[in-house]
Design an enzyme around this catalytic site. Structure first.
Site, short mmCIF file in Angstrom:
data_model
loop_
_atom_site.label_atom_id
_atom_site.label_comp_id
_atom_site.label_asym_id
_atom_site.label_seq_id
_atom_site.Cartn_x
_atom_site.Cartn_y
_atom_site.Cartn_z
N SER A 43 0.83 -1.21 0.00
CA SER A 43 0.00 0.00 0.00
C SER A 43 0.86 1.26 0.00
CB SER A 43 -0.93 0.00 1.22
OG SER A 43 -0.17 -0.19 2.41
N ASN B 152 -2.09 -2.74 13.10
CA ASN B 152 -3.54 -2.56 13.08
C ASN B 152 -3.99 -1.31 13.84
OD1 ASN B 152 -3.41 -4.94 11.71
ND2 ASN B 152 -4.28 -6.21 13.36
N THR C 92 -40.77 25.50 -9.32
CA THR C 92 -40.99 24.13 -8.84
C THR C 92 -41.21 23.30 -10.12
OG1 THR C 92 -43.39 24.31 -8.69
CG2 THR C 92 -42.14 24.94 -6.73
N HIS C 93 -40.76 22.07 -10.10
CA HIS C 93 -40.79 21.23 -11.32
C HIS C 93 -40.03 21.90 -12.48
CE1 HIS C 93 -44.19 19.14 -9.31
NE2 HIS C 93 -44.52 20.37 -8.96
N SER D 93 -14.57 26.50 -26.75
CA SER D 93 -14.64 25.27 -27.52
C SER D 93 -13.53 25.29 -28.56
CB SER D 93 -16.00 25.19 -28.21
OG SER D 93 -15.91 24.36 -29.36
N LYS E 2 -18.32 29.91 -28.48
CA LYS E 2 -18.79 29.27 -27.24
C LYS E 2 -18.12 29.80 -25.99
CE LYS E 2 -20.58 25.24 -27.30
NZ LYS E 2 -21.85 24.74 -26.85
N ASN F 269 -18.32 28.02 -22.33
CA ASN F 269 -18.92 26.89 -21.63
C ASN F 269 -18.66 26.95 -20.13
OD1 ASN F 269 -19.82 25.79 -24.05
ND2 ASN F 269 -17.88 24.71 -24.38
N GLU G 45 -19.93 22.19 -14.67
CA GLU G 45 -20.21 20.82 -15.11
C GLU G 45 -19.33 19.81 -14.36
OE1 GLU G 45 -20.18 20.69 -19.49
OE2 GLU G 45 -20.86 22.75 -19.38
N TYR H 259 -9.44 -6.94 12.52
CA TYR H 259 -8.87 -6.41 11.29
C TYR H 259 -8.87 -7.45 10.18
CZ TYR H 259 -5.45 -4.49 8.02
OH TYR H 259 -4.83 -4.03 6.90
N GLN I 156 -7.39 -2.33 4.04
CA GLN I 156 -6.38 -1.50 3.38
C GLN I 156 -6.99 -0.75 2.19
OE1 GLN I 156 -2.14 -2.68 3.16
NE2 GLN I 156 -2.55 -3.06 1.00
N LYS J 256 -8.20 3.43 2.10
CA LYS J 256 -7.49 4.71 1.97
C LYS J 256 -7.73 5.43 0.65
CE LYS J 256 -4.30 2.89 5.06
NZ LYS J 256 -5.16 1.70 4.90
#
Ligand code: ARG
Length: 480
Positions: free
Chosen positions: A45, A132, A177-178, A299, A305, A307, A312, A339, A344, A347
């Site tokens: 690890s 451990n 709403t919606h 772009s 563009k 963006n 996003e 354990y 392991q 992490k």
């Protein structure tokens, strides 16, 4: 095991140099052969847990000091160990330390180097502990710092939202709403909704940190130890509130990591919703806000563009944080106490989620500070779509004495009539309205203006600009 398989593992890793065995020097007493190359790769690890080096050394120093104070090791050995550990810390920070995969993890890499530096005394450091309890301690220490850093970043994001809320306490926008235009609200009020969400995120992180802050060190492998250790000393030295009460739980628990990930998943979901709104608001259809060049991208093919890639990505990153939570839940769910090496696998998802969350919160704060609401565009949008229909219905209740259900129906008929001739509600003449409901009088026009609608929402927690200003001031006191 062929010697070529252990070639990359370095001199400290194996006892092979004396020609007797390839077995691991740290635990290979009963072994004759070394691990297969693929076994070594799946077992190690160190490529990721080296990140715990500072916590590992701090915990070893606390353990060493306690061992010396309890006369479990001699003062001289204790001193040599402490100095050796400081040297290792300097070496790692200077980039001069060679991490060995054959030594598996950060704990054994540090201990093996200690032996090179100070000789046999190094072997006394591992008295009355195990990897451990070591790893559980290191990981808690590390996560505690990450939570603190995330809290500070969240506070800064809340500050950015509150500043926007104050600047736009009276800036009208359509509330939805919606995702259908519903009632006018203010942009400031909308910003403060996120301040509340993030306040709960901070509360969850505070809770998680409080429960995390118990020290596993001294639980040893799982059963405790026969040496006369003092677990309160090490807990105090490392800033824990107390030693973990049960040695089996201390080494087998990863709730602290899961709680962080669960709180993080909620936080990431909140950031994703904010990001989604920013994407919508920046879009051609809405045009409610503009992001500066600092938070926009172009772009490579379409020169016109701009963006909102940052937003996003905030929306997209939610996936990996939720996946980290799911992943660790699946690792833990079938594990018998105490354990298991499965653990392991705790992490990488936590490291990744912590990095992702901190970056996302910082980006969100930058973006919120950056965004320029287009008040005119939002006002125009609020004036179409019959957003004051509820105000009309409420007026019918208050001024014309209709029951709300009937008022709702009448208003619906008025909206239909206006829509058919492509007008807003104010565009209907009084005669047209009275034809539908004779109790309507001239006064109705007053409540049809969006400003009036906003100002009238004075119930606790409502969108009236006066209340938004107060709410922003209160939020400043509550959160900053
Ligand atoms: N690298 C291990 C982990 O991250 C440390 C604990 C290993 N303990 C053991 N008994 N093999 O979990």
């Amino acid at each position: 095991m062929s010697s070529s398989q252990s070639k990359d593992s370095g001199p400290a890793a194996h006892a092979a140099s004396d020609g007797e065995s390839d077995a691991n020097v740290m635990w290979g007493g009963r072994f004759e052969g070394g691990p297969a190359e693929s076994m070594q790769r799946i077992n190690a690890s160190i490529d990721f847990d080296r990140r715990l080096y500072a916590q590992d050394i701090a915990a070893s120093k606390a353990h060493c000091q306690m061992l010396a104070r309890q006369s479990i090791i001699s003062p001289e050995d204790g001193e040599a160990i402490l100095q050796g550990l400081d040297t290792i810390l300097r070496e790692i920070e200077a980039g001069e330390f060679t991490f060995e995969r054959a030594l598996e993890d950060i704990h054994m890499n540090v201990e093996a180097r200690l032996k090179e530096l100070i000789g046999d005394a190094a072997g006394r450091l591992h008295t009355a502990r195990s990897r451990n309890d070591q790893v559980a301690t290191d990981f808690r220490l590390w996560l505690r710092e990450e939570i603190d850093a995330l809290q500070a970043a969240l506070r800064e994001l809340q500050a950015a939202l509150i500043d926007q809320a104050e600047a736009h306490a009276a800036t009208v926008m359509p509330g939805y709403t919606h995702l259908q235009p519903a009632q006018p609200v203010t942009f400031g009020h909308h910003m403060l909704a996120y301040v509340e969400m993030l306040g709960r995120d901070r509360g969850r992180l505070t809770d998680a940190r409080r429960r995390l802050n118990e020290c596993p060190l001294g639980a040893a492998a799982l059963a405790g130890t026969s040496f006369p250790i003092d677990r309160s000393q090490t807990a105090d030295a490392l800033g824990f509130d107390r030693p973990a009460a049960n040695s089996i739980d201390a080494v087998s628990d990863r709730d602290f990591a899961l709680e962080f990930l669960a709180a993080g998943a909620l936080l990431a979901m909140h950031l994703s919703r904010l990001a989604e709104e920013i994407v919508l608001w920046c879009s051609h259809g809405f045009g409610f806000v503009v992001l500066s060049d600092a938070f926009s991208t172009g772009s490579s093919i379409m020169p016109q563009k701009r963006n909102p890639d940052g937003a996003e990505l905030l929306r997209g990153k939610c996936g990996r944080v939720v996946a980290a939570f799911n992943g660790l839940m699946l690792v833990m769910k079938g594990l018998p106490l105490a354990y298991g090496k499965d653990m392991q696998e705790d992490k990488e998802p936590v490291f990744d989620a912590a990095d992702t969350l901190l970056l996302c919160v910082q980006v969100a704060a930058g973006m919120v500070r950056d965004l320029q609401p287009d008040s005119e565009a939002m006002r125009q949008a609020a004036e179409t779509g019959y957003l004051t229909a509820t105000d009309l219905a409420d007026w019918l209740v208050r001024s014309a004495g209709l029951p709300f259900r009937e008022a709702h129906h009448v208003t619906g008929t008025l909206v239909k009539q206006a829509a058919e001739s492509d007008r807003d509600l104010q565009g209907l003449t009084l005669a047209e309205m009275q034809a539908i409901e004779p109790r309507i009088s001239e006064g109705v026009y007053e409540v049809l203006a969006v400003e009036r609608a906003i100002e009238s929402r004075t119930s606790f927690g409502g969108t009236a600009p006066e209340l938004v200003r107060k709410a922003a001031a209160t939020a400043r006191e509550r959160f900053l």
